[in-house]
Design a protein around this motif. Sequence first.
Motif, PDB file in Angstrom:
ATOM      1  N   PRO A  33      -3.914  -5.224   3.762  1.00 34.02           N
ATOM      2  CA  PRO A  33      -2.899  -4.274   3.265  1.00 34.02           C
ATOM      3  C   PRO A  33      -2.462  -4.530   1.831  1.00 34.02           C
ATOM      4  O   PRO A  33      -2.151  -3.575   1.092  1.00 34.02           O
ATOM      5  CB  PRO A  33      -1.731  -4.485   4.243  1.00 34.02           C
ATOM      6  CG  PRO A  33      -2.359  -4.982   5.495  1.00 34.02           C
ATOM      7  CD  PRO A  33      -3.530  -5.820   5.051  1.00 34.02           C
ATOM      8  N   TYR A  34      -2.437  -5.792   1.389  1.00 37.85           N
ATOM      9  CA  TYR A  34      -2.050  -6.097   0.014  1.00 37.85           C
ATOM     10  C   TYR A  34      -3.010  -5.438  -0.980  1.00 37.85           C
ATOM     11  O   TYR A  34      -2.615  -5.067  -2.095  1.00 37.85           O
ATOM     12  CB  TYR A  34      -2.042  -7.605  -0.228  1.00 37.85           C
ATOM     13  CG  TYR A  34      -0.861  -8.342   0.353  1.00 37.85           C
ATOM     14  CD1 TYR A  34       0.133  -7.681   1.074  1.00 37.85           C
ATOM     15  CD2 TYR A  34      -0.733  -9.715   0.190  1.00 37.85           C
ATOM     16  CE1 TYR A  34       1.206  -8.356   1.612  1.00 37.85           C
ATOM     17  CE2 TYR A  34       0.355 -10.408   0.715  1.00 37.85           C
ATOM     18  CZ  TYR A  34       1.312  -9.726   1.433  1.00 37.85           C
ATOM     19  OH  TYR A  34       2.386 -10.403   1.963  1.00 37.85           O
ATOM     20  N   ARG A  37      -3.018  -1.177  -0.716  1.00 35.58           N
ATOM     21  CA  ARG A  37      -1.917  -0.461  -1.382  1.00 35.58           C
ATOM     22  C   ARG A  37      -2.326   0.071  -2.756  1.00 35.58           C
ATOM     23  O   ARG A  37      -1.746   1.034  -3.260  1.00 35.58           O
ATOM     24  CB  ARG A  37      -0.687  -1.363  -1.528  1.00 35.58           C
ATOM     25  CG  ARG A  37      -0.879  -2.522  -2.479  1.00 35.58           C
ATOM     26  CD  ARG A  37       0.365  -3.402  -2.572  1.00 35.58           C
ATOM     27  NE  ARG A  37       1.335  -2.855  -3.474  1.00 35.58           N
ATOM     28  CZ  ARG A  37       1.380  -3.122  -4.781  1.00 35.58           C
ATOM     29  NH1 ARG A  37       0.471  -3.919  -5.334  1.00 35.58           N
ATOM     30  NH2 ARG A  37       2.317  -2.592  -5.535  1.00 35.58           N
ATOM     31  N   THR A 258      12.552   5.363  -0.054  1.00 38.68           N
ATOM     32  CA  THR A 258      12.017   4.369   0.883  1.00 38.68           C
ATOM     33  C   THR A 258      12.862   3.101   0.831  1.00 38.68           C
ATOM     34  O   THR A 258      13.505   2.805  -0.184  1.00 38.68           O
ATOM     35  CB  THR A 258      10.555   4.007   0.543  1.00 38.68           C
ATOM     36  OG1 THR A 258      10.515   3.375  -0.752  1.00 38.68           O
ATOM     37  CG2 THR A 258       9.675   5.249   0.520  1.00 38.68           C
ATOM     38  N   ALA A 260      11.810   0.056   0.682  1.00 35.82           N
ATOM     39  CA  ALA A 260      11.274  -0.923  -0.270  1.00 35.82           C
ATOM     40  C   ALA A 260      11.813  -0.681  -1.675  1.00 35.82           C
ATOM     41  O   ALA A 260      12.332  -1.587  -2.328  1.00 35.82           O
ATOM     42  CB  ALA A 260       9.744  -0.881  -0.267  1.00 35.82           C
ATOM     43  N   ASP A 279       6.328  -9.519   0.392  1.00 33.02           N
ATOM     44  CA  ASP A 279       5.892  -8.513   1.374  1.00 33.02           C
ATOM     45  C   ASP A 279       6.516  -7.154   1.073  1.00 33.02           C
ATOM     46  O   ASP A 279       5.853  -6.118   1.186  1.00 33.02           O
ATOM     47  CB  ASP A 279       6.256  -8.952   2.798  1.00 33.02           C
ATOM     48  CG  ASP A 279       5.310 -10.018   3.334  1.00 33.02           C
ATOM     49  OD1 ASP A 279       4.144 -10.025   2.900  1.00 33.02           O
ATOM     50  OD2 ASP A 279       5.729 -10.831   4.167  1.00 33.02           O
ATOM     51  N   LEU A 280       7.776  -7.175   0.692  1.00 35.96           N
ATOM     52  CA  LEU A 280       8.474  -5.925   0.381  1.00 35.96           C
ATOM     53  C   LEU A 280       7.901  -5.296  -0.885  1.00 35.96           C
ATOM     54  O   LEU A 280       7.710  -4.074  -0.962  1.00 35.96           O
ATOM     55  CB  LEU A 280       9.972  -6.189   0.219  1.00 35.96           C
ATOM     56  CG  LEU A 280      10.916  -4.996   0.417  1.00 35.96           C
ATOM     57  CD1 LEU A 280      10.715  -4.373   1.787  1.00 35.96           C
ATOM     58  CD2 LEU A 280      12.352  -5.444   0.239  1.00 35.96           C
ATOM     59  N   CYS A 282       4.928  -5.553  -1.903  1.00 37.86           N
ATOM     60  CA  CYS A 282       3.599  -5.030  -1.580  1.00 37.86           C
ATOM     61  C   CYS A 282       3.645  -3.769  -0.720  1.00 37.86           C
ATOM     62  O   CYS A 282       2.603  -3.249  -0.327  1.00 37.86           O
ATOM     63  CB  CYS A 282       2.755  -6.107  -0.906  1.00 37.86           C
ATOM     64  SG  CYS A 282       2.225  -7.404  -2.049  1.00 37.86           S
ATOM     65  N   ARG A 283       4.830  -3.296  -0.443  1.00 39.22           N
ATOM     66  CA  ARG A 283       4.978  -1.991   0.212  1.00 39.22           C
ATOM     67  C   ARG A 283       5.270  -0.885  -0.805  1.00 39.22           C
ATOM     68  O   ARG A 283       5.358   0.288  -0.457  1.00 39.22           O
ATOM     69  CB  ARG A 283       6.106  -2.053   1.243  1.00 39.22           C
ATOM     70  CG  ARG A 283       5.728  -2.816   2.513  1.00 39.22           C
ATOM     71  CD  ARG A 283       6.928  -3.165   3.359  1.00 39.22           C
ATOM     72  NE  ARG A 283       7.787  -2.023   3.631  1.00 39.22           N
ATOM     73  CZ  ARG A 283       9.007  -2.126   4.178  1.00 39.22           C
ATOM     74  NH1 ARG A 283       9.488  -3.334   4.496  1.00 39.22           N
ATOM     75  NH2 ARG A 283       9.733  -1.052   4.411  1.00 39.22           N
ATOM     76  N   ASP A 285       4.512   1.605  -3.934  1.00 35.38           N
ATOM     77  CA  ASP A 285       3.448   2.264  -4.674  1.00 35.38           C
ATOM     78  C   ASP A 285       4.022   3.511  -5.357  1.00 35.38           C
ATOM     79  O   ASP A 285       5.234   3.746  -5.321  1.00 35.38           O
ATOM     80  CB  ASP A 285       2.246   2.597  -3.774  1.00 35.38           C
ATOM     81  CG  ASP A 285       2.610   3.491  -2.592  1.00 35.38           C
ATOM     82  OD1 ASP A 285       3.368   4.463  -2.787  1.00 35.38           O
ATOM     83  OD2 ASP A 285       2.131   3.223  -1.468  1.00 35.38           O
ATOM     84  N   ASP A 288       6.529   5.921  -3.435  1.00 34.82           N
ATOM     85  CA  ASP A 288       7.945   5.554  -3.305  1.00 34.82           C
ATOM     86  C   ASP A 288       8.759   6.137  -4.459  1.00 34.82           C
ATOM     87  O   ASP A 288       9.855   6.674  -4.258  1.00 34.82           O
ATOM     88  CB  ASP A 288       8.098   4.025  -3.311  1.00 34.82           C
ATOM     89  CG  ASP A 288       7.389   3.347  -2.157  1.00 34.82           C
ATOM     90  OD1 ASP A 288       8.075   2.829  -1.269  1.00 34.82           O
ATOM     91  OD2 ASP A 288       6.148   3.350  -2.130  1.00 34.82           O
TER      92      ASP A 288
END
Length: 417
Positions: A33-34, A37, A258, A260, A279-280, A282-283, A285, A288
Amino acid sequence: MKTIPTTRKIINDPVYGFITIDHPLILAVVSHPYYQRLRNIHQMAFAHLVYPGAMHSRLHHSLGAYHLMGIALNELKSKGIDISPEEELGAKLAILLHDCGHGPFSHALEKELIPGVHHEQLSLLIMEKLNEEFKGQLTTAIAIFTDQYPKKFLHQLVSGQLDVDRMDYLNRDSFFTGVAEGVIGYDRILKMLTVHEGQLMVEEKAIFSIEKFLISRRLMYWQVYLHKTVVSAEMTLVHALRRAQELIAGGIVVKAATDALDFFLQNRQASVNIKQHLDLFCRLDDHDVMASIKNWCNHQDPVLAALSRLIVNRQLLKIRFTPDPTAITTLDALRKETATQLGITEQEAAYFVFTGEARNTTYNPKDERIHILFKDGQVKDISAVDNALINYGSSLSYGEIKKQYVCYPGTLKITPQ
């Protein structure tokens, strides 16, 4: 530990044809997922507002750079350069992940969302996190990426004046924008790569190809990356986020679309401990940001709403490049008329009337240099070869250009001279 798939993958790429992923670790990283994105982050931010075809992503670019890295390594190995399978894998992973730390709209918002943290620092944090997940299998890649690996030419292929990153983005951006000036002879340059005394160099037969590469880069910057409309759109986006942050600091409710993005808008100190919030991050993009901008078109604050509508409707601020900074008296007059027209204060009008500087250098000898290896063993900088197109002398010799600009609403009667 992450399960590593073993399936060989072939990716159809419009620029190079087919890109092969034939190592299970590389496939596992690409599937993470990293990395995925990057599909949702435009490679060229708002360039598609001028060049509609420029919709390609950071994922496209990183796969292209990975492909060129494979060609470069094979060429060097064919010339007897010692590159082990572990080093080859490390170099491919390093270039594949070199841009994974980019946030929404890449360079345009780099200093806004996570202030004080460069995207390469975030890329390194992500690589270190992945290294933990994959039980140390990215250790060599990290050493190459950070220039800690003994074979310096491997890092130079990842980051330097003649790296595969630049080769791909010039080629790819030229392809998707339709701007032919960016086309470079990447295949010939890769064929002419060599290593001498541990440093990446180019054989003398490629001198003209290198000069063409440098000129193409210069033309792409002024014709595409720093196109006046692109600069206007990106700076309007920057000002919209700054206004949102100002309102939040003043206790006015501004919600992002969003969780994030909302977290980073509401917590300006998050960048100090960005590792804890990786992690946040990496959510995040482009979606958002654009979803939030669309929502803010109807915000109660007239400044934030107007800035957001300019972006969504592509009714951008006028921009004028000037050789000298715009006079303060001119700015004051522009802001005064803007305030009257929009029903805001002159201080708030500074969000619509502002100045800046765009700059680019064709070849900077202070950075890692491009060295030419001659048949007799001589080594010369590209700017020191006979009849060099780019030569020593003055800053202008290296194509250093600075342009001042002023942005303002196109509805004003007063215009800067």
